[in-house]
Each structure stands twice: as C-alpha cells, then as structure tokens.
Write a protein that holds these residues in place. Structure first.
Motif, short mmCIF file in Angstrom:
data_model
loop_
_atom_site.label_atom_id
_atom_site.label_comp_id
_atom_site.label_asym_id
_atom_site.label_seq_id
_atom_site.Cartn_x
_atom_site.Cartn_y
_atom_site.Cartn_z
N HIS A 82 41.83 78.50 -61.89
CA HIS A 82 43.61 77.80 -62.35
C HIS A 82 43.43 78.38 -64.19
O HIS A 82 44.78 78.66 -63.92
N GLU A 83 42.68 78.72 -65.02
CA GLU A 83 42.63 79.54 -66.29
C GLU A 83 43.61 80.79 -65.66
O GLU A 83 44.55 81.07 -66.40
N ALA A 84 43.10 81.42 -64.89
CA ALA A 84 43.64 83.15 -64.83
C ALA A 84 44.62 82.75 -64.23
O ALA A 84 46.31 83.85 -64.34
N PHE A 85 45.86 81.63 -63.37
CA PHE A 85 46.73 81.12 -62.83
C PHE A 85 47.74 81.52 -64.76
O PHE A 85 48.89 82.16 -64.06
N HIS A 86 46.86 79.94 -65.13
CA HIS A 86 47.97 80.17 -66.47
C HIS A 86 48.36 81.82 -67.21
O HIS A 86 49.48 81.59 -67.79
N ILE A 87 46.87 82.67 -67.40
CA ILE A 87 47.28 83.54 -67.21
C ILE A 87 48.44 84.12 -67.05
O ILE A 87 49.15 85.09 -67.68
N LEU B 114 50.44 84.04 -65.41
CA LEU B 114 51.76 83.44 -65.51
C LEU B 114 52.67 83.11 -66.27
O LEU B 114 53.41 82.60 -66.69
N GLU B 115 51.91 83.85 -67.45
CA GLU B 115 52.01 83.72 -68.82
C GLU B 115 52.87 82.30 -70.05
O GLU B 115 53.43 82.25 -70.51
N HIS B 116 51.66 81.35 -69.01
CA HIS B 116 51.88 79.77 -69.33
C HIS B 116 52.30 79.72 -70.76
O HIS B 116 53.19 79.22 -71.72
N ASN B 117 51.35 80.30 -72.09
CA ASN B 117 51.69 80.86 -73.03
C ASN B 117 52.21 81.30 -73.79
O ASN B 117 52.98 80.21 -74.95
N VAL B 118 53.45 81.78 -73.39
CA VAL B 118 54.62 82.26 -73.65
C VAL B 118 55.94 81.41 -73.48
O VAL B 118 56.54 81.11 -73.96
N ARG B 119 55.81 80.75 -71.45
CA ARG B 119 56.97 80.13 -71.96
C ARG B 119 56.66 78.86 -71.82
O ARG B 119 57.79 78.44 -71.69
N VAL B 120 55.61 78.86 -72.86
CA VAL B 120 56.03 77.14 -73.48
C VAL B 120 56.96 77.05 -74.37
O VAL B 120 57.42 76.11 -75.05
N ILE B 121 56.83 78.33 -74.97
CA ILE B 121 57.55 78.47 -76.44
C ILE B 121 59.43 77.94 -75.80
O ILE B 121 59.50 77.17 -77.09
N PRO B 122 59.59 78.73 -74.92
CA PRO B 122 61.59 77.91 -75.38
C PRO B 122 61.45 76.40 -74.75
O PRO B 122 62.72 76.09 -75.36
N SER C 97 45.11 72.14 -72.07
CA SER C 97 46.51 73.20 -72.24
C SER C 97 46.36 74.52 -71.73
O SER C 97 48.06 75.24 -71.34
N GLY C 98 45.68 75.51 -70.88
CA GLY C 98 45.64 75.98 -70.40
C GLY C 98 45.14 77.16 -71.21
O GLY C 98 45.55 78.57 -71.24
N TYR C 99 45.66 77.08 -72.95
CA TYR C 99 45.55 78.11 -73.80
C TYR C 99 45.27 76.20 -75.23
O TYR C 99 45.32 75.48 -75.19
N PRO C 100 44.65 77.00 -75.79
CA PRO C 100 44.25 76.22 -77.17
C PRO C 100 45.36 76.10 -77.65
O PRO C 100 45.25 76.16 -78.80
N GLY C 101 46.06 75.19 -77.06
CA GLY C 101 47.28 74.90 -78.40
C GLY C 101 48.13 75.45 -78.93
O GLY C 101 47.95 76.68 -78.75
N PRO C 102 49.57 74.98 -79.52
CA PRO C 102 50.27 75.80 -80.07
C PRO C 102 50.32 76.64 -80.37
O PRO C 102 50.59 77.86 -80.97
N SER C 103 49.29 76.49 -81.73
CA SER C 103 48.86 77.36 -82.97
C SER C 103 48.30 77.88 -82.28
O SER C 103 47.21 79.07 -82.63
#
Length: 202
Positions: free
Chosen positions: A74-79, A81-89, A164-170
């Motif tokens: 699951h976490e590998a897919f988040h990485i 698919l660049e979800h930590n970048v895609r959330v920004i817009p 999150s798939g990443y630790p929060g927005p900051s």
C-alpha cells in the motif's frame, strides 16, 4: 535506540519486505527496500513520506505478516503514484485532506485487493477502505463520487478514515495524522465502504 519490542517489529517489517522481493514483487522492494523504518506513535498504523517508513509498533504487533506485507505494498503504491505530490493541487483547490486521503486509499486498496496474489503473498487488514466500483478510478473521480454521496468531513484527527500514506501535509514530527495505513474510521457514508470479508486480522 529502539526498545526491544520496537526492534523486534522493525526486524519483522524488514523480513516481510525482503519476502515480497523473493516472491517477485520487485517494484515494491525497489521503491521501499532502502527506506529506514522508524517507530512512531502519533499515527494509527503505518505511513511514509517516500523517504522513511513510519510504523506504529502497537499496530504492527496486532497484524499478521501477510497484512504487514500488504501495508508495505500500500505504501509503495502511494510512493510510486506520487500521491505526496498529487495532493498539493487538490489542497490548493480547497479539497480537505481527510477526503483526499480517503480517495487515495480507495484507489490503492482496490489495486491491491484485486491483484492475483492477494491473500497469498499479501493481504490488507480487515476493515480497510475498499469498494469494487472504485477499481481503476482516479482519485479525483473518487473524490467527486464521495462528495455526491454527501461526504461529511470528520471534525478532527480522530475521525480520519484513511491513512496519510505520508505523514501529513507538512511532514513534521509534531503532526498528529490521526489516520493510519488503511483506514476504517467514520467517513460520513461508511455503510458499505469497508472491505467485506477481511484477512483474519486479530
């Protein structure tokens, strides 16, 4: 320095990661094989920012090795698919973080659960966010569908339904993400949101 139980679970997570590689899941190992695993107790389950894997040790102890492997997938897919970048817009458009996280989890969990080796090489914990109809959907379309269903944002971290798939927005160590890896809290319309059946957790 890790406590003994933390060290034991970190070793267990690393073992599951290597086992995925041995079973041919090279992509997961490529994305996460070199990442350090850090115990963290202000998340519910697991999370990653693409550079570190964070694990709630209490949660890690409560799940099977198949489920640990599934969480790593699951976490590998988040990485990948660049979800930590895609959330920004999406955040810039005013979409709430819990809604984004929930949509991303539906997308990723569908990919995992519908994989041919699901239940053999990896599984997701019972109660994860999954709807068959979201198979192949984009996060943006899932967000629209959830809103059309009357999505009601949780009032605080305790209500986060997904990870999150990443630790929060900051990504700061002080953030309390609330959500963990696969979700399972209140999402406004959760009558059939969670995985049916399950993988035998606990």
């Amino acid at each position: 320095m890790f406590e003994a139980r933390e060290e034991e679970q970190v070793k267990r997570i690393k073992y599951c990661r290597v086992k995925l590689l041995r079973k041919g899941h090279v992509g997961t190992h490529t994305l996460m094989g070199g990442l350090p695993i850090i115990p963290r107790y202000n998340i519910s389950t697991f999370a990653t920012d693409g550079q570190i894997i964070y694990a709630n040790i209490d949660y890690a102890e409560s799940i099977s090795q198949l489920e640990v492997a599934g969480i790593l997938m699951h976490e590998a897919f988040h990485i990948g698919l660049e979800h930590n970048v895609r959330v920004i817009p999406l955040l810039e458009k005013g979409v709430s973080e819990p809604l984004i996280q929930t949509a991303l989890d539906y997308v990723v969990n569908a990919m995992i659960i519908e994989s041919s080796n699901y239940g053999v090489d990896f599984a997701l914990p019972e109660g994860c966010l999954y709807k068959p109809k979201y198979s192949g959907w984009s996060a943006e379309n899932v967000i629209k569908d959830l809103l059309d269903q009357g999505w009601d944002d949780p009032s605080g971290p305790e209500g986060y339904p997904g990870p999150s798939g990443y630790p929060g927005p900051s990504g700061s160590e002080g953030d309390d993400e609330g959500g963990g890896m696969v979700g399972g809290g209140d999402s406004g319309d959760n009558s059939d949101d969670q995985q049916e059946g399950g993988s035998g957790q606990e």
